[in-house]
Design a protein around this motif. Structure first.
Motif, PDB file in Angstrom:
ATOM      1  N   ILE A 280      34.827  39.706  35.146  1.00  0.00           N
ATOM      2  CA  ILE A 280      35.650  38.833  35.981  1.00  0.00           C
ATOM      3  C   ILE A 280      35.069  37.428  35.861  1.00  0.00           C
ATOM      4  O   ILE A 280      33.939  37.162  36.283  1.00  0.00           O
ATOM      5  CB  ILE A 280      35.653  39.286  37.454  1.00  0.00           C
ATOM      6  N   ILE A 403      51.626  41.894  40.389  1.00  0.00           N
ATOM      7  CA  ILE A 403      50.511  42.464  39.625  1.00  0.00           C
ATOM      8  C   ILE A 403      50.957  43.746  38.919  1.00  0.00           C
ATOM      9  O   ILE A 403      50.635  43.980  37.746  1.00  0.00           O
ATOM     10  CB  ILE A 403      49.307  42.726  40.546  1.00  0.00           C
ATOM     11  N   LEU A 416      44.633  35.867  37.101  1.00  0.00           N
ATOM     12  CA  LEU A 416      45.062  35.893  38.496  1.00  0.00           C
ATOM     13  C   LEU A 416      44.820  34.513  39.099  1.00  0.00           C
ATOM     14  O   LEU A 416      43.675  34.107  39.299  1.00  0.00           O
ATOM     15  CB  LEU A 416      44.270  36.950  39.276  1.00  0.00           C
ATOM     16  N   PRO A 419      44.760  34.732  43.670  1.00  0.00           N
ATOM     17  CA  PRO A 419      45.356  36.052  43.921  1.00  0.00           C
ATOM     18  C   PRO A 419      45.477  36.431  45.383  1.00  0.00           C
ATOM     19  O   PRO A 419      46.280  37.299  45.731  1.00  0.00           O
ATOM     20  CB  PRO A 419      44.399  37.010  43.198  1.00  0.00           C
ATOM     21  N   VAL A 431      43.045  43.685  47.493  1.00  0.00           N
ATOM     22  CA  VAL A 431      43.181  43.021  46.191  1.00  0.00           C
ATOM     23  C   VAL A 431      41.832  42.940  45.494  1.00  0.00           C
ATOM     24  O   VAL A 431      41.709  43.189  44.289  1.00  0.00           O
ATOM     25  CB  VAL A 431      43.798  41.617  46.355  1.00  0.00           C
ATOM     26  N   HIS A 432      40.779  42.614  46.246  1.00  0.00           N
ATOM     27  CA  HIS A 432      39.439  42.541  45.644  1.00  0.00           C
ATOM     28  C   HIS A 432      38.994  43.902  45.117  1.00  0.00           C
ATOM     29  O   HIS A 432      38.407  44.002  44.040  1.00  0.00           O
ATOM     30  CB  HIS A 432      38.439  42.022  46.682  1.00  0.00           C
ATOM     31  N   MET A 435      40.849  44.485  41.931  1.00  0.00           N
ATOM     32  CA  MET A 435      40.297  43.692  40.835  1.00  0.00           C
ATOM     33  C   MET A 435      39.049  44.352  40.273  1.00  0.00           C
ATOM     34  O   MET A 435      38.851  44.400  39.052  1.00  0.00           O
ATOM     35  CB  MET A 435      39.968  42.280  41.322  1.00  0.00           C
ATOM     36  N   VAL A 445      39.304  40.004  33.267  1.00  0.00           N
ATOM     37  CA  VAL A 445      39.994  39.313  34.355  1.00  0.00           C
ATOM     38  C   VAL A 445      39.548  37.863  34.430  1.00  0.00           C
ATOM     39  O   VAL A 445      38.348  37.571  34.452  1.00  0.00           O
ATOM     40  CB  VAL A 445      39.713  40.000  35.717  1.00  0.00           C
ATOM     41  N   MET A 447      39.980  34.844  37.082  1.00  0.00           N
ATOM     42  CA  MET A 447      40.399  34.607  38.463  1.00  0.00           C
ATOM     43  C   MET A 447      40.239  33.130  38.810  1.00  0.00           C
ATOM     44  O   MET A 447      39.134  32.589  38.786  1.00  0.00           O
ATOM     45  CB  MET A 447      39.563  35.452  39.427  1.00  0.00           C
ATOM     46  N   MET A 458      33.255  37.753  43.800  1.00  0.00           N
ATOM     47  CA  MET A 458      33.938  38.566  42.794  1.00  0.00           C
ATOM     48  C   MET A 458      33.561  38.241  41.349  1.00  0.00           C
ATOM     49  O   MET A 458      33.719  39.083  40.464  1.00  0.00           O
ATOM     50  CB  MET A 458      35.462  38.401  42.943  1.00  0.00           C
TER      51      MET A 458
END
Length: 495
Positions: A280, A403, A416, A419, A431-432, A435, A445, A447, A458
């Motif tokens: 991420i 998504i 994202l 997001p 959502v976290h 992810m 990912v 973000m 994250m």
């Protein structure tokens, strides 16, 4: 005594009980925060307060006397007005026309008194501290100025109750501070304010009282001075969230994307980074940093002037090309750019994947439903049915549909953009968690986020942008909020 009170209000729609005996009281000169997850019933209660919906049961009390708002004009005549996240005004009318729409001053011959209307509009705008030409077209104003026009309109009808629904979502820090000052002015004028926000710092900054809804039911109310953030979270979600950001095992693999020298004539310049499987990568920056513009170029929405992706010069020509290369983009403005609200949920989910659900040029409805159900279940989508219109869902559930739409294409990179913007703390945690699951499954990912806790909580790595350029790249370990803000603001770190 409250100016406006709701008692035992219930409202049902086909397959959904949106409100179940809720209560709400709004007091003069005070801000009441209405708090709840997406789907808690906040939007429904606003529509009842403004006469758009009629309750199935319960009472509306104005100054202690029972009343009803059978239509929007009845609520306005009673002094109830709403300022929404997306201002409900008319772009092709002037500022003054928007302020006095429906109650414009008239001459003795019954015609609109334009001179008086512009003068009165100028006075209303001055009261809210807005240096705006009343004769300007609304479309030429920015979002913050449109909010001020909406507040001036509330003053023009001598509103007693002002509803603010996520009013700071699209405002800069300076504009938010100005809005806070304006709220203090409205309080001093004796207005009762209903403030709806998912941002706890805002709620604790300006609210005097709180009311919490959960799953369409009333949970509790009280004074902000008597409650903590943990208390509110517990009331909102029915459980304590100790950590919004999930602990996850990080298994970062081989490189899946390399961007080199990516530039745009006006938005960004000389961007270069790599992205790995299961990673991420966070992008942070202040307003105008160019992060969203970069992501749109990576998805082929706009065309860069130079640069390469995976060694190919300006390889992505359009979104179809990006999808073919396994790169998908969930935009910040999911309503305008990420979904088609009048279409059914299942149609939104399958739209980019029709090749999977058609044979010989004909769509197969059963296969569409099966594909949509698979990803709706995976994201724990809360909806009455998959053929329900997307626009009827809460903001958090609309985000899940967007998504799901892209996951159905089986991408290798998902971008994202903000997001969790505009969704509540419970949905943010979901959502976290999701992810983290995507990264664990090997998806790469990117973000983009303006929320420092989200970036720090994250990201495996963080890239900071300022004025269209990369100004820092940091590993997760040891990264502090102060260091992020300094880089984003162009402040040199102390020696």
């Amino acid at each position: 005594m409250p100016v406006l009170a709701l008692e035992g209000i219930s409202k049902s729609f086909p397959g959904v009980k949106a409100l179940d005996g809720v209560a709400l009281s709004l007091y003069p000169g005070e801000v009441t925060a209405l708090i709840g997850e997406n789907g808690a019933g906040k939007s429904t209660i606003v529509k009842i307060l403004t006469g758009i919906y009629q309750p199935d049961a319960g009472r509306i009390l104005l100054d202690g006397a029972e009343t009803a708002f059978p239509a929007a004009h009845a609520a306005a005549e009673a002094g109830v007005t709403a300022i929404h996240q997306e201002t409900v005004l008319f772009d092709d009318l002037s500022v003054a026309e928007n302020i006095f729409l429906g109650h414009a001053p008239r001459t003795r011959f019954g015609l609109i008194d334009w001179r008086r209307m512009n003068a009165d509009a100028r006075e209303m705008l001055a009261r809210v501290g807005a240096a705006i030409d009343p004769e300007a077209r609304l479309r030429d104003l920015g979002i913050a100025s449109k909010h001020l026009v909406a507040v001036a309109r509330a003053l023009s009808i001598d509103a007693r109750v002002v509803i603010m629904d996520e009013p700071t979502a699209a405002l800069s820090h300076k504009e938010i501070a100005e809005l806070y000052d304006l709220i203090e002015t409205l309080k001093a004028d004796g207005k009762a304010i209903l403030f709806i926000s998912h941002k706890f710092d805002e709620i604790f900054r300006i609210a005097d009282r709180y009311t919490v809804f959960r799953d369409g039911a009333f949970v509790g109310e009280g004074r902000m001075a008597d409650v903590s953030e943990d208390d509110l979270v517990r009331m909102m979600v029915g459980r304590s969230i100790e950590a919004i950001f999930p602990e996850r095992a990080r298994d970062i693999g081989a490189e899946v994307l390399r961007v080199e020298g990516y530039s745009h004539p006006t938005e960004f310049a000389d961007i270069g980074f790599s992205l790995r499987r299961g990673e991420i990568l966070g992008f942070y920056g202040l307003v105008g940093a160019g992060r969203s513009e970069l992501m749109q170029a990576l998805f082929g929405v706009t065309e860069p002037s130079k640069g390469s992706i995976d060694g190919e010069v300006t390889a992505i020509r359009d979104p179809g090309d990006a999808i073919g290369r396994g790169i998908v983009y969930v935009p910040e403005d999911r309503g305008a750019q990420g979904a088609i609200r009048p279409m059914a949920i299942f149609q939104n989910i399958t739209l980019p994947s029709l090749g999977q659900t058609s044979r010989s040029g004909f769509l197969r409805l059963a296969e569409e439903f099966a594909l949509a159900r698979k990803y709706a279940t995976r994201l724990d989508l809360r909806a009455a049915a998959l053929d329900q219109e997307l626009g009827q869902l809460s903001g958090g559930n609309q985000q899940k549909v967007v998504i799901a739409k892209w996951l159905a294409t089986r991408p290798r990179v998902i971008i994202l953009d903000e997001p969790t913007k505009g969704i509540d703390i419970g949905s943010k945690a979901a959502v976290h968690e999701f992810m983290a699951e995507l990264a664990a499954e090997g998806l790469a990912v990117i973000m983009v986020s303006s929320e420092i806790p989200e970036i720090l909580g994250m990201s495996d790595r963080v890239i900071v942008m300022r004025e269209g350029r990369m100004v820092g790249e940091y590993a997760r370990e040891g990264l502090t909020p102060e260091r992020l803000v300094r880089a984003a603001a162009g402040i040199r770190e102390a020696a």
